[in-house]
Design an enzyme around this catalytic site. Structure first.
Site, mmCIF file in Angstrom:
data_model
loop_
_atom_site.group_PDB
_atom_site.id
_atom_site.type_symbol
_atom_site.label_atom_id
_atom_site.label_comp_id
_atom_site.label_asym_id
_atom_site.label_seq_id
_atom_site.Cartn_x
_atom_site.Cartn_y
_atom_site.Cartn_z
ATOM 1 C CE LYS A 39 27.840 -44.186 -28.785
ATOM 2 N NZ LYS A 39 28.397 -42.904 -28.555
ATOM 3 C CG ASP A 94 30.423 -45.838 -32.084
ATOM 4 O OD1 ASP A 94 31.484 -46.008 -31.461
ATOM 5 O OD2 ASP A 94 29.808 -44.753 -32.120
#
Ligand code: C5P
Length: 294
Positions: free
Chosen positions: A10, A137
């Protein structure tokens, strides 16, 4: 039986720190974007009980201090499904300690794989709640795509896909420790905050230049001098005609946004001469939700 999933890296299009929480974590507001740089994670069910981790990077831990193993243990604990023997194979391509959620993404892939094989009825929300116990996350990494992440990172709102573009990702040779950087946060000293609402609106309008004007990460403002190479890579990307350049997560990886493939390719080739961990990537959409996987 062996099943495999990609674990996408990401990038943070924005990262803002809003406050310190009583639990020691920080309240964040970030726009996250998956890219097509990925680890490959597979699970093989075996007769003997226990979890074995195999990886191409021999310095990674293989016990439950590795997020992939921790995620598997947690899956059995939380679902109540009796633990079965597993070999988890992680082929790593995402740089480690780089701000790209490589480890979190591996943990998320393990959760998706175990749901696919053993509990296909488990809703996304339940899997994401489990994921938060693995790391802040990990809930985002379970779903991927373009999303607003708030709270510790687990309060997720899907956003429209980033308009098609090319993302040159460059990781300098040193790592940055996330807890170490968070420990340096002095909220009152933060001078600038990203316009995350404006960036979300730009996404709704399919306005890539509006997105590029608002890409920003507050961690850049508090990087110790020893990490000044981050700023140098940003400058190089802008000189190579990136529409925006920014550090992702707690760094040190920097990415540049390009609209033109040839320019992106040229920039990545040039940076790769100095930084071998440079990648030419593209945005990736959401992982299949629960009712579509299998
Ligand atoms: O949740 P995770 O283990 O990935 O977080 C790593 C570290 O990052 C935490 O120990 C904490 O220092 C910091 N962190 C934070 N606030 C968040 C997420 C992470 O302070 N929302």
């Amino acid at each position: 039986m062996t099943i495999t999933e990609p674990a996408w890296a990401k990038l943070n299009l924005t990262l803002d720190i809003l406050g310190k929480r009583p639990d020691g974590y920080h309240d964040l507001r970030m726009v996250m974007q998956s890219i097509d740089l990925c680890d490959m994670v597979s699970i093989t069910f075996k007769e003997r009980r226990g979890i074995t981790l195999v990886t191409n990077l021999n310095y990674l831990p293989r016990d439950n201090s590795n997020i992939a193993v921790k995620a598997a243990e947690l899956f059995f604990q939380e679902t109540g499904i009796p633990p079965v023997g597993l070999t988890i194979r992680v082929d790593k391509h995402i740089p480690v300690a780089a701000g790209m959620a490589g480890g979190s993404s591996d943990g998320a892939a393990v959760l998706r794989l175990l749901r696919r094989a053993l509990a296909p009825e488990l809703p996304d929300r339940a899997l994401e709640a489990m994921a938060l116990q693995v790391g802040s996350d990990v809930p985002y990494c379970v779903r991927g795509g373009t999303a607003l992440a708030e709270g510790r990172g687990e309060v997720l709102t899907d956003l429209p896909a980033l308009p098609d573009c090319f993302l040159v990702v460059c990781k300098p040779s040193f790592p940055i420790s996330t807890p170490e950087l968070f420990a340096q946060v002095r909220l009152r000293q933060l001078r600038c905050h990203p316009d995350t609402a404006g960036l979300s609106t730009a996404l709704y309008n399919g306005d890539l230049s509006g997105v590029c004007r608002r890409v920003y990460n507050v961690f850049e403002d508090m990087l110790p001098r020893k990490y000044r190479e981050v700023g140098e890579i940003k400058r190089q990307l802008m000189d190579l005609d990136a529409a925006a350049a920014c550090m992702t997560g707690s760094g040190p990886t920097v990415f540049g946004v390009f609209t033109d493939e040839a320019m992106a390719r040229q920039a990545s080739e040039q940076l790769r001469q100095e930084y071998p961990q440079t990648f030419l990537t593209r945005p990736v959409g959401r992982c299949a939700p629960a009712d579509k996987c299998g």
